[in-house]
Design a protein around this motif. Structure first.
Motif, PDB file in Angstrom:
ATOM      1  N   THR A   1      52.523 -16.302  20.800  1.00 57.22           N
ATOM      2  CA  THR A   1      51.730 -16.010  19.533  1.00 57.22           C
ATOM      3  C   THR A   1      52.770 -15.430  18.693  1.00 57.22           C
ATOM      4  OG1 THR A   1      49.929 -14.993  18.301  1.00 57.22           O
ATOM      5  CG2 THR A   1      50.977 -13.556  19.974  1.00 57.22           C
ATOM      6  N   THR A   2      52.567 -14.983  17.545  1.00 57.49           N
ATOM      7  CA  THR A   2      53.255 -14.264  16.514  1.00 57.49           C
ATOM      8  C   THR A   2      52.864 -13.151  15.747  1.00 57.49           C
ATOM      9  OG1 THR A   2      52.646 -15.793  14.757  1.00 57.49           O
ATOM     10  CG2 THR A   2      54.500 -16.797  15.798  1.00 57.49           C
ATOM     11  N   VAL A   3      53.506 -12.212  15.134  1.00 57.66           N
ATOM     12  CA  VAL A   3      52.936 -11.386  14.380  1.00 57.66           C
ATOM     13  C   VAL A   3      51.668 -11.837  13.623  1.00 57.66           C
ATOM     14  CG1 VAL A   3      53.234  -9.355  12.713  1.00 57.66           C
ATOM     15  CG2 VAL A   3      54.754  -9.789  14.739  1.00 57.66           C
ATOM     16  N   ASP A   4      51.929 -12.761  12.880  1.00 61.81           N
ATOM     17  CA  ASP A   4      50.776 -13.325  11.866  1.00 61.81           C
ATOM     18  C   ASP A   4      49.354 -13.800  12.802  1.00 61.81           C
ATOM     19  OD1 ASP A   4      52.239 -12.594   9.943  1.00 61.81           O
ATOM     20  OD2 ASP A   4      52.883 -14.903   9.323  1.00 61.81           O
ATOM     21  N   GLY A   5      50.034 -14.458  13.852  1.00 66.71           N
ATOM     22  CA  GLY A   5      48.935 -15.106  14.660  1.00 66.71           C
ATOM     23  C   GLY A   5      48.191 -13.980  15.545  1.00 66.71           C
TER      24      GLY A   5
ATOM     25  N   TRP B   1      35.744 -13.090  30.335  1.00 71.10           N
ATOM     26  CA  TRP B   1      36.320 -12.363  29.337  1.00 71.10           C
ATOM     27  C   TRP B   1      37.531 -12.445  29.045  1.00 71.10           C
ATOM     28  CZ3 TRP B   1      32.003 -10.363  31.824  1.00 71.10           C
ATOM     29  CH2 TRP B   1      31.131 -10.030  31.090  1.00 71.10           C
ATOM     30  N   ASN B   2      38.309 -12.640  28.107  1.00 74.61           N
ATOM     31  CA  ASN B   2      39.933 -12.287  28.036  1.00 74.61           C
ATOM     32  C   ASN B   2      40.168 -11.164  27.270  1.00 74.61           C
ATOM     33  OD1 ASN B   2      40.892 -15.203  28.576  1.00 74.61           O
ATOM     34  ND2 ASN B   2      39.842 -15.691  26.593  1.00 74.61           N
ATOM     35  N   GLY B   3      40.919 -10.256  27.684  1.00 74.98           N
ATOM     36  CA  GLY B   3      41.458  -8.950  27.191  1.00 74.98           C
ATOM     37  C   GLY B   3      42.806  -8.809  27.259  1.00 74.98           C
ATOM     38  N   GLU B   4      43.545  -7.899  26.499  1.00 71.48           N
ATOM     39  CA  GLU B   4      44.735  -7.508  26.552  1.00 71.48           C
ATOM     40  C   GLU B   4      45.156  -6.607  27.979  1.00 71.48           C
ATOM     41  OE1 GLU B   4      43.146  -6.802  24.043  1.00 71.48           O
ATOM     42  OE2 GLU B   4      43.755  -8.606  22.765  1.00 71.48           O
ATOM     43  N   ASP B   5      46.381  -6.903  28.464  1.00 69.01           N
ATOM     44  CA  ASP B   5      46.647  -6.337  29.545  1.00 69.01           C
ATOM     45  C   ASP B   5      47.382  -4.857  29.382  1.00 69.01           C
ATOM     46  OD1 ASP B   5      47.735  -5.471  32.014  1.00 69.01           O
ATOM     47  OD2 ASP B   5      48.976  -7.113  32.455  1.00 69.01           O
ATOM     48  N   GLY B   6      46.322  -3.845  29.741  1.00 71.61           N
ATOM     49  CA  GLY B   6      46.694  -2.525  29.435  1.00 71.61           C
ATOM     50  C   GLY B   6      47.583  -1.964  30.405  1.00 71.61           C
ATOM     51  N   THR B   7      48.312  -2.631  31.658  1.00 72.07           N
ATOM     52  CA  THR B   7      49.219  -1.843  32.063  1.00 72.07           C
ATOM     53  C   THR B   7      50.729  -2.187  31.547  1.00 72.07           C
ATOM     54  OG1 THR B   7      49.741  -4.234  33.382  1.00 72.07           O
ATOM     55  CG2 THR B   7      48.065  -2.549  34.032  1.00 72.07           C
ATOM     56  N   VAL B   8      50.759  -2.880  30.162  1.00 67.94           N
ATOM     57  CA  VAL B   8      51.901  -3.165  29.761  1.00 67.94           C
ATOM     58  C   VAL B   8      52.083  -2.181  28.410  1.00 67.94           C
ATOM     59  CG1 VAL B   8      53.133  -4.936  28.049  1.00 67.94           C
ATOM     60  CG2 VAL B   8      51.740  -5.680  30.192  1.00 67.94           C
ATOM     61  N   GLU B   9      53.071  -1.502  28.470  1.00 69.08           N
ATOM     62  CA  GLU B   9      53.222  -0.224  27.735  1.00 69.08           C
ATOM     63  C   GLU B   9      53.072  -0.680  26.115  1.00 69.08           C
ATOM     64  OE1 GLU B   9      55.377   2.504  24.918  1.00 69.08           O
ATOM     65  OE2 GLU B   9      56.203   0.651  25.715  1.00 69.08           O
ATOM     66  N   TRP B  10      53.932  -1.566  25.807  1.00 69.97           N
ATOM     67  CA  TRP B  10      53.781  -2.121  24.437  1.00 69.97           C
ATOM     68  C   TRP B  10      52.516  -2.552  23.827  1.00 69.97           C
ATOM     69  CZ3 TRP B  10      52.766  -6.715  22.078  1.00 69.97           C
ATOM     70  CH2 TRP B  10      52.796  -7.759  22.961  1.00 69.97           C
ATOM     71  N   VAL B  11      51.707  -2.917  24.600  1.00 68.19           N
ATOM     72  CA  VAL B  11      50.379  -3.421  24.584  1.00 68.19           C
ATOM     73  C   VAL B  11      49.534  -2.323  24.152  1.00 68.19           C
ATOM     74  CG1 VAL B  11      48.304  -4.832  25.310  1.00 68.19           C
ATOM     75  CG2 VAL B  11      50.630  -5.626  25.610  1.00 68.19           C
ATOM     76  N   ARG B  12      49.665  -1.122  24.959  1.00 68.43           N
ATOM     77  CA  ARG B  12      48.928  -0.104  24.926  1.00 68.43           C
ATOM     78  C   ARG B  12      49.438   0.444  23.363  1.00 68.43           C
ATOM     79  NH1 ARG B  12      50.430   1.286  29.989  1.00 68.43           N
ATOM     80  NH2 ARG B  12      51.803   2.849  29.357  1.00 68.43           N
ATOM     81  N   GLY B  13      50.496   0.521  23.126  1.00 68.17           N
ATOM     82  CA  GLY B  13      51.153   1.063  21.961  1.00 68.17           C
ATOM     83  C   GLY B  13      50.414   0.578  20.619  1.00 68.17           C
ATOM     84  N   PHE B  14      50.361  -0.878  20.667  1.00 66.26           N
ATOM     85  CA  PHE B  14      49.957  -1.546  19.188  1.00 66.26           C
ATOM     86  C   PHE B  14      48.508  -1.224  19.148  1.00 66.26           C
ATOM     87  CE2 PHE B  14      48.793  -5.745  21.470  1.00 66.26           C
ATOM     88  CZ  PHE B  14      47.666  -5.990  20.920  1.00 66.26           C
ATOM     89  N   HIS B  15      47.881  -0.978  20.148  1.00 69.44           N
ATOM     90  CA  HIS B  15      46.223  -0.290  19.901  1.00 69.44           C
ATOM     91  C   HIS B  15      46.176   1.048  19.185  1.00 69.44           C
ATOM     92  CE1 HIS B  15      43.665  -3.311  22.506  1.00 69.44           C
ATOM     93  NE2 HIS B  15      44.791  -3.635  22.638  1.00 69.44           N
TER      94      HIS B  15
ATOM     95  N   ALA C   1      48.272  -3.077   8.821  1.00 71.39           N
ATOM     96  CA  ALA C   1      49.759  -2.901   8.059  1.00 71.39           C
ATOM     97  C   ALA C   1      50.306  -1.862   9.244  1.00 71.39           C
ATOM     98  CB  ALA C   1      49.426  -2.079   7.061  1.00 71.39           C
ATOM     99  N   ARG C   2      49.736  -0.955   9.540  1.00 75.42           N
ATOM    100  CA  ARG C   2      50.172  -0.116  10.923  1.00 75.42           C
ATOM    101  C   ARG C   2      50.757  -0.862  12.065  1.00 75.42           C
ATOM    102  NH1 ARG C   2      45.518   3.226   9.447  1.00 75.42           N
ATOM    103  NH2 ARG C   2      44.659   2.410  11.456  1.00 75.42           N
ATOM    104  N   LEU C   3      49.873  -2.125  12.429  1.00 80.17           N
ATOM    105  CA  LEU C   3      50.234  -2.774  13.330  1.00 80.17           C
ATOM    106  C   LEU C   3      51.372  -3.792  13.171  1.00 80.17           C
ATOM    107  CD1 LEU C   3      49.268  -4.132  16.054  1.00 80.17           C
ATOM    108  CD2 LEU C   3      47.979  -5.944  14.809  1.00 80.17           C
ATOM    109  N   ARG C   4      51.497  -4.148  11.919  1.00 73.69           N
ATOM    110  CA  ARG C   4      52.702  -4.862  11.609  1.00 73.69           C
ATOM    111  C   ARG C   4      53.743  -4.095  11.710  1.00 73.69           C
ATOM    112  NH1 ARG C   4      51.988  -9.949   9.380  1.00 73.69           N
ATOM    113  NH2 ARG C   4      50.073 -10.698   8.744  1.00 73.69           N
ATOM    114  N   ALA C   5      53.708  -2.846  11.362  1.00 72.06           N
ATOM    115  CA  ALA C   5      55.024  -1.900  11.160  1.00 72.06           C
ATOM    116  C   ALA C   5      55.579  -1.487  12.714  1.00 72.06           C
ATOM    117  CB  ALA C   5      54.695  -0.631  10.604  1.00 72.06           C
TER     118      ALA C   5
END
Length: 267
Positions: A208-212, A155-169, A236-240
């Motif tokens: 990646t990019t925001v669009d990606g 399985w691939n998944g986002e690394d939840g130890t990274v603060e900004w990754v938790r934030g975008f969720h 929209a919230r994610l992009r902001a």
């Protein structure tokens, strides 16, 4: 290897609902986005595939990619042996065949694998084991594996130890609880026909990019079955959020993923 807390998009939160949609319906939702899935989902790091196959390494291998989708894991296997892909969704299978025309690709399910007994040295499952009827799938995998063969789920998944990754969720309104705590390990593959053979994690950095990123999230089952207005509000919230973060404000960034692998050996 250290244990890393991860975040998953496996389930929609209350903010992005799929009321009345069953697990089988979600499992069958990917075909509608087959081309986008092939274009935007990440592949698998070579180190993770090497670890999955280590118990049978050393000679020509007969490999089965089960629930192969559009061939993301298949692509990582083609230089490692003779590969067969099995996938139940006709649209996903067509995408795989168009991208990997040299791979034998069959329509079938984990619960009814259309191949003979003892056909393979290893069966690998990428991003799909959780969709299976496990009792039936274990029996079928055991049937097509030779004794001593490997079953590995990745399985691939986002690394939840990274603060900004938790934030975008949190910004998107998705369920932001980790798949497991940082001191826990994922469930092992467990069945009388198999001996559990461990678990490993591998860092997987995805440019990646925001669009990606948004395009990738659109291929997840929650997005495919969500109410359109709620889905678009979440994006929209994610992009902001991403526009306001220094790590991602330029629009281009590296998304830190973690690839989990669990492995078992056929008795």
């Amino acid at each position: 290897m250290s244990r890393i807390e991860r975040i998953s998009f496996a389930h929609p939160s209350q903010a992005v609902r799929s009321a009345g949609v069953t697990t089988p319906e979600r499992a069958r939702s990917f075909g509608a986005a087959a081309a986008a899935y092939a274009a935007h989902r990440p592949g698998y790091p070579a180190a993770a595939v090497d670890w999955a196959l280590a118990p049978v390494a050393g000679g020509p291998l007969r490999l089965l990619d089960l629930a192969a989708g559009t061939g993301k894991l298949t692509q990582a296997l083609v230089d490692r042996g003779e590969v067969t892909a099995v996938e139940p969704d006709a649209a996903m299978l067509a995408e795989l065949r168009s991208r990997l025309p040299g791979v034998r690709a069959l329509e079938g399910t984990a619960e009814a694998i259309p191949l003979p007994h003892g056909s393979f040295d290893a069966v690998l499952v990428g991003q799909a084991w959780h969709w299976f009827d496990h009792d039936r799938a274990y029996a079928e995998v055991a049937r097509v594996l030779r004794p001593g063969g490997v079953l590995a789920a990745l399985w691939n998944g986002e690394d939840g130890t990274v603060e900004w990754v938790r934030g975008f969720h949190e910004a998107g309104g998705w369920a932001s609880h980790p798949v497991r705590g940082p001191e826990e390990e994922p469930p092992r593959l467990a069945h009388p026909a198999f001996v559990s053979d461990g678990y490993a994690q591998f860092p997987h950095l995805l440019p990646t990019t925001v669009d990606g990123l948004v395009a990738t999230l659109r291929t997840h089952s929650w997005a495919l079955v969500a109410e359109p207005a709620e889905r678009e509000a979440a994006f929209a919230r994610l992009r902001a959020y991403l526009a306001a973060r220094p790590e991602t404000a330029s629009g281009e960034f590296v998304l830190p993923l973690v690839t989990d692998v669990v492995r078992a050996i056929r008795r």
